[in-house]
Scaffold this active site. Sequence first.
Site, PDB file in Angstrom:
ATOM      1  N   ARG A 231       4.574 -10.422  -6.962  1.00 14.46           N
ATOM      2  CA  ARG A 231       3.339 -11.089  -7.381  1.00 14.46           C
ATOM      3  C   ARG A 231       3.042 -10.691  -8.829  1.00 14.46           C
ATOM      4  NH1 ARG A 231      -0.143 -12.646  -2.968  1.00 14.46           N
ATOM      5  NH2 ARG A 231       0.812 -12.175  -0.945  1.00 14.46           N
TER       6      ARG A 231
ATOM      7  N   LYS B  94       7.310   4.189  17.138  1.00 10.60           N
ATOM      8  CA  LYS B  94       5.912   4.565  17.381  1.00 10.60           C
ATOM      9  C   LYS B  94       4.965   3.402  17.120  1.00 10.60           C
ATOM     10  CE  LYS B  94       5.038   4.801  12.827  1.00 10.60           C
ATOM     11  NZ  LYS B  94       4.073   3.988  12.074  1.00 10.60           N
TER      12      LYS B  94
ATOM     13  N   ASP C 196       3.844  11.214  13.795  1.00 12.93           N
ATOM     14  CA  ASP C 196       3.572   9.836  13.398  1.00 12.93           C
ATOM     15  C   ASP C 196       2.905   9.064  14.531  1.00 12.93           C
ATOM     16  OD1 ASP C 196       3.509   7.813  11.565  1.00 12.93           O
ATOM     17  OD2 ASP C 196       5.675   7.601  11.363  1.00 12.93           O
TER      18      ASP C 196
ATOM     19  N   VAL D 189       1.766  -6.972   6.852  1.00  9.01           N
ATOM     20  CA  VAL D 189       2.795  -6.973   7.890  1.00  9.01           C
ATOM     21  C   VAL D 189       2.415  -6.020   9.025  1.00  9.01           C
ATOM     22  CG1 VAL D 189       5.197  -6.385   8.400  1.00  9.01           C
ATOM     23  CG2 VAL D 189       4.623  -7.577   6.278  1.00  9.01           C
TER      24      VAL D 189
ATOM     25  N   SER E  39       0.812  -1.213   0.000  1.00 12.81           N
ATOM     26  CA  SER E  39       0.000   0.000   0.000  1.00 12.81           C
ATOM     27  C   SER E  39       0.849   1.268   0.000  1.00 12.81           C
ATOM     28  CB  SER E  39      -0.944  -0.003   1.208  1.00 12.81           C
ATOM     29  OG  SER E  39      -0.210  -0.111   2.416  1.00 12.81           O
TER      30      SER E  39
ATOM     31  N   GLY F 119       7.133   9.902   8.252  1.00 11.97           N
ATOM     32  CA  GLY F 119       6.231  10.891   8.824  1.00 11.97           C
ATOM     33  C   GLY F 119       4.825  10.345   8.939  1.00 11.97           C
TER      34      GLY F 119
ATOM     35  N   ARG G  18      -2.554  -0.367  10.859  1.00  7.57           N
ATOM     36  CA  ARG G  18      -2.616  -1.813  11.085  1.00  7.57           C
ATOM     37  C   ARG G  18      -2.067  -2.184  12.460  1.00  7.57           C
ATOM     38  NH1 ARG G  18       1.526  -3.232   6.212  1.00  7.57           N
ATOM     39  NH2 ARG G  18       0.263  -1.589   5.286  1.00  7.57           N
TER      40      ARG G  18
END
Length: 340
Positions: free
Chosen positions: A33, A192, A245, A280, A11, A137, A256
């Site tokens: 892929r 973070k 961040d 991940v 992404s 960032g 995520r």
Amino acid sequence: MTKITVVGAGSWGTALAMVLADNGHDVRIWGNRSELMDEMNTKHENSRYLPGITLPSTIVAYSSLEEALVDVNTVLLVVPTKAYRDVLQEMKEIVTEPITWIHASKGIEPGTSKRISEVIEEEIPENLIKDVVVLSGPSHAEEVGLRQATTVTSAAKRMEAAEEVQDLFMNSYFRVYTNPDIVGVELGGALKNIIALAAGITDGLGLGDNAKAALMTRGLTEIARLGRKMGGNPLTFAGLTGMGDLIVTCTSVHSRNWRAGNMLGKGHSLEEVLESMGMVVEGVRTTKAAHELAEKMEVEMPITAALYDVLFNGNNVKDAVGSLMGRVRKHEVEAIPDLL
């Protein structure tokens, strides 16, 4: 016009490729892929990692790394931290001239606890490196893909290199600042994720805004404490790659790491969380690496230690909260000498 190859079609790699293409650069993107690369070339979409976003038709996707790197003068690395050495070892057999190596990955290498710029400098021969630059960032790929206003930092040892990358990316919706503190910028972006996992747990347990505010504030203290010990500038952690961040990663459903922590807080096992995420979760590996660094360097990081025990020693999340709240009383100002 710069010829640049984005290595990593997740992404974030895809979103950054869009920024570069919008700026008129010759952009290629590589992923392992082949079916996804075909989709990006024919349908101009990355349905697996950035669904619903139409990509600029000028982005050319490759499943062959050798083809993707022909005649490029800049590479942007956006792969999981555990994959860096394998990818770099393949790349150094292909690249023949010194180029600029940018990385936009937020993590610490598992096993060695090295920063990604250190891994690049270890694996790539000096004669193939023009500069190593970090781009980091508060920046969710989903929002960058929608061309929503975003601000990040470009960091390099040589300020001219940071400014060159600033010029590569900067446009009406993507603003870039520069910073010479490559250590602090990398550590802020990586560490973070630990606090974001803990913030997700806090929300999953329903502990409220007070607890989350305390967690984020004390978490930033831990980040800055370790960062200073490793050579980072304490002021960096008050900027975009530290506090900035941290805020976006601890408060957004796009994160995520927050989502993974939220599931842990609701009683799911780590195995269930990782299986369901499909992408991940760098914070898990970073927690282990940071805990090992903290012990080695004798830096107090109680939140990181508590999360480590939850993730790797099977401790209950409620017990972890209790252990943090029950620590020996302290003056808050005791943290200040560590930050200045």
